[in-house]
Every structure is written in C-alpha cells, then in structure tokens.
Motif scaffolding. Sequence first.
Motif, PDB file in Angstrom:
ATOM      1  N   ALA A 152      45.320  85.368 -12.454  1.00 35.74           N
ATOM      2  CA  ALA A 152      44.027  86.990 -12.426  1.00 35.74           C
ATOM      3  C   ALA A 152      42.568  86.232 -13.773  1.00 35.74           C
ATOM      4  N   GLY A 153      41.970  87.255 -13.172  1.00 33.29           N
ATOM      5  CA  GLY A 153      40.047  87.851 -13.617  1.00 33.29           C
ATOM      6  C   GLY A 153      39.943  86.673 -12.817  1.00 33.29           C
ATOM      7  N   ASN A 154      40.172  85.725 -11.833  1.00 28.67           N
ATOM      8  CA  ASN A 154      39.112  85.107 -10.997  1.00 28.67           C
ATOM      9  C   ASN A 154      38.649  85.305 -10.161  1.00 28.67           C
ATOM     10  N   LYS A 155      37.416  84.637  -9.370  1.00 26.33           N
ATOM     11  CA  LYS A 155      37.169  85.227  -8.239  1.00 26.33           C
ATOM     12  C   LYS A 155      38.435  85.075  -6.743  1.00 26.33           C
ATOM     13  N   PRO A 156      38.044  86.052  -5.872  1.00 28.20           N
ATOM     14  CA  PRO A 156      39.197  85.537  -5.016  1.00 28.20           C
ATOM     15  C   PRO A 156      38.827  84.336  -3.350  1.00 28.20           C
ATOM     16  N   TYR A 157      39.155  83.707  -4.479  1.00 29.81           N
ATOM     17  CA  TYR A 157      38.838  82.500  -3.465  1.00 29.81           C
ATOM     18  C   TYR A 157      40.393  81.695  -3.399  1.00 29.81           C
ATOM     19  N   LEU A 158      39.964  80.578  -2.321  1.00 25.98           N
ATOM     20  CA  LEU A 158      41.358  79.876  -1.998  1.00 25.98           C
ATOM     21  C   LEU A 158      39.813  78.194  -1.456  1.00 25.98           C
ATOM     22  N   TYR A 159      41.126  76.886  -2.427  1.00 30.34           N
ATOM     23  CA  TYR A 159      40.238  76.080  -2.673  1.00 30.34           C
ATOM     24  C   TYR A 159      40.954  75.109  -1.369  1.00 30.34           C
ATOM     25  N   LEU A 160      40.173  74.168  -0.839  1.00 34.57           N
ATOM     26  CA  LEU A 160      40.572  73.588  -0.052  1.00 34.57           C
ATOM     27  C   LEU A 160      40.749  72.371  -0.686  1.00 34.57           C
ATOM     28  N   LEU A 161      41.360  71.444  -0.932  1.00 37.69           N
ATOM     29  CA  LEU A 161      41.330  69.881  -1.624  1.00 37.69           C
ATOM     30  C   LEU A 161      42.399  68.879  -0.647  1.00 37.69           C
ATOM     31  N   ASP A 162      41.544  67.961  -0.891  1.00 41.52           N
ATOM     32  CA  ASP A 162      42.344  66.756  -0.176  1.00 41.52           C
ATOM     33  C   ASP A 162      43.554  65.829  -0.782  1.00 41.52           C
ATOM     34  N   ALA A 163      43.689  65.546  -0.197  1.00 42.10           N
ATOM     35  CA  ALA A 163      44.959  65.023  -0.413  1.00 42.10           C
ATOM     36  C   ALA A 163      44.814  64.380  -1.330  1.00 42.10           C
ATOM     37  N   LYS A 164      43.886  63.613  -2.079  1.00 39.77           N
ATOM     38  CA  LYS A 164      43.694  63.652  -3.707  1.00 39.77           C
ATOM     39  C   LYS A 164      43.632  64.205  -4.113  1.00 39.77           C
ATOM     40  N   GLY A 165      42.863  65.573  -4.251  1.00 38.59           N
ATOM     41  CA  GLY A 165      42.484  66.056  -5.108  1.00 38.59           C
ATOM     42  C   GLY A 165      40.852  66.906  -4.736  1.00 38.59           C
ATOM     43  N   LYS A 166      40.510  66.192  -4.366  1.00 37.66           N
ATOM     44  CA  LYS A 166      38.902  66.915  -4.536  1.00 37.66           C
ATOM     45  C   LYS A 166      38.682  67.557  -3.126  1.00 37.66           C
ATOM     46  N   LEU A 167      37.597  68.516  -4.118  1.00 32.56           N
ATOM     47  CA  LEU A 167      37.564  69.585  -3.132  1.00 32.56           C
ATOM     48  C   LEU A 167      36.827  69.706  -1.681  1.00 32.56           C
ATOM     49  N   GLN A 168      37.143  70.296  -0.834  1.00 34.17           N
ATOM     50  CA  GLN A 168      36.798  69.695   0.118  1.00 34.17           C
ATOM     51  C   GLN A 168      35.773  71.840   0.729  1.00 34.17           C
ATOM     52  N   GLU A 169      36.684  72.708   0.689  1.00 34.90           N
ATOM     53  CA  GLU A 169      35.733  73.913   0.937  1.00 34.90           C
ATOM     54  C   GLU A 169      36.567  75.075   0.655  1.00 34.90           C
ATOM     55  N   THR A 170      35.575  75.465   0.313  1.00 34.41           N
ATOM     56  CA  THR A 170      36.306  76.903  -0.404  1.00 34.41           C
ATOM     57  C   THR A 170      35.744  78.218   0.345  1.00 34.41           C
ATOM     58  N   ILE A 171      37.179  79.259   0.025  1.00 32.59           N
ATOM     59  CA  ILE A 171      37.662  80.411   0.945  1.00 32.59           C
ATOM     60  C   ILE A 171      37.311  81.224   0.314  1.00 32.59           C
ATOM     61  N   LYS A 172      36.525  81.859   0.591  1.00 25.92           N
ATOM     62  CA  LYS A 172      35.845  83.429  -0.029  1.00 25.92           C
ATOM     63  C   LYS A 172      36.433  84.686   0.925  1.00 25.92           C
TER      64      LYS A 172
END
Length: 285
Positions: free
Chosen positions: A72-92
């Motif tokens: 709650a209270g954060n931006k309405p974003y989904l975060y796509l990570l690879d299998a090792k947890g590295k950020l690949q994409e932010t979906i707004k």
Amino acid sequence: MKLMIKIAVIMLAIIGLTTFFLRDSLFQDKPATEATTTGSRLEKITALPNEVEESSGVALLANGTILTHNDAGNKPYLYLLDAKGKLQETIKLKVPNVDWEDLAQDDDGNIYIADSGNNNNQRKELAIYKVDLAAPDQVQAIRYTYEDQTEYPPQKKDRNFDSEAIFWNNGNLYLVSKDRGQGATAKVYQLPDQPGNYKARLIGSHKIKAKITGAAINADAAQVALLSEGELHLFRDFSSVDKFYEGKYEKRELKGAGQTEGLDFIDENKLVITSEGGNLYHYTL
C-alpha cells in the motif's frame, strides 16, 4: 596416594574405551526439529532490487521470470525480475494502488492484482485488476464486497474481512482472509474471473492460528500453499479446489525468513517466496 593414582588411571582408561566403542551412538546427529528441517529447505537467493521495497505478492511467469509489486501507498507498478532477482522491466499501470496485496495468474497468462488490503475492515471499494501484460493499458476491474459483511468496520473481534492472499483456478478467483480480529480463522471466498461488480461468496474456512499473507496453487491443482509471517501452510489430498481447506494440512516454519508476504509454485516440489524485508527465497517441499 599411588593406589589412588592407579585407580584414576584405570577409570580414565575405562571411560576412553567406552567412548570409543559407543562413539556412533553418543555423537550421532540428533533428530532435526521442525524448525531445523524447514530451515534447511529454505534458500535465500538474493536481496530484491531497491525498487521493490515492500514485496507483497509474487507470480512466476511461464518463461521463468518473476513478477512482483509493492504494498500500500506505493506506485501502481509491476516489477519483472529474472530468476536471480535482477530487475528486468517496470510495468506502469493506470490504476490506483490503494493496498495491493497479492498476485494470481490464469492459464492464459492473465495477471490478477488483488487490491484487497483492508486493514481496518472498512473498505467498500475492493478490487482485483485483470491485466494482460502484452497490453498493460487495458486493465479490467473485478469489484467486490464480502457477502457476509454488514458493518464497516465490524467490532474488533469480528474483523476478518481483510485479504492478502489470492489464487486462480478454473475460471474462479479464491481469496483467503487475514483474521485481524482473533487470528484464528482463515475464511475462503470465491469470485468469477470476469470484470464486473460482485459479492464475494464465502465457501468455507479453516481454523488456523496465523494471519495469512499469501496464497498459491500448483499447476495440477493438487496442492494449495498459504503463507503467514515465517510460516508455510500446505493443503493436499482434497476432493476439489473449492474444498482445499478440508484437505490434509501441514504447517512448516520458515526460520529466518522474516515477514514473508508472497509465494508461487516453481514446480510441484519448489516454491518461490518473497519477504517484505526485501529478500527472494526458494523453498523445497
């Protein structure tokens, strides 16, 4: 004095021989406790990216990538990570994040975002957002209230209308309540997976001394896993998904995992789990 020394030497020799011959039974590992056993099954993969400060839900996509979001209270974003947890994409997304709590996924790859957090049990605008990741601008809303809630909020002891756990099966969404009143009962509600306005139907409950924070079902719908802080709750051998809470129940501790919030099945024997403290784990069943 010499006699006493001789007796002491003989006693030490006896103790030494006894220890040697009984060493296997004396020094073998003790049976593992539940916490020790489950601790060995929990593996920290990595810390989550800084963008994911309060991971609250997680879904494993078909290509092995991981989808998560903040609370709650954060931006309405989904975060796509690879299998090792590295950020690949932010979906707004162009929908509010009042209190996003969990993710589910259907057989067509649609993602369901549960904007279902209801800490004070007084929300009347609860929603689940249905998203096709190929067209994130076209979000559909499944809006609902609970069929058995008549007060907003109810008395404190009756505040069991918060849900932080959702999964999908065969055209239906299942929400599991977080009992903020007594911490004793997880209620199970059902909704259709199509946009519209609904009363979430109460289909059952399970007596469980925990506040549920996440839910997942495996690929062949034979296991349902619920999550609470530092605990995993497994249900197997049920007659149907609608009655999973009547199946064989097992609780396991997640020693050292902290405030665990999101989970999904990697396969029938392994789960991916995230914590609000910012870590990504694997857990072997």
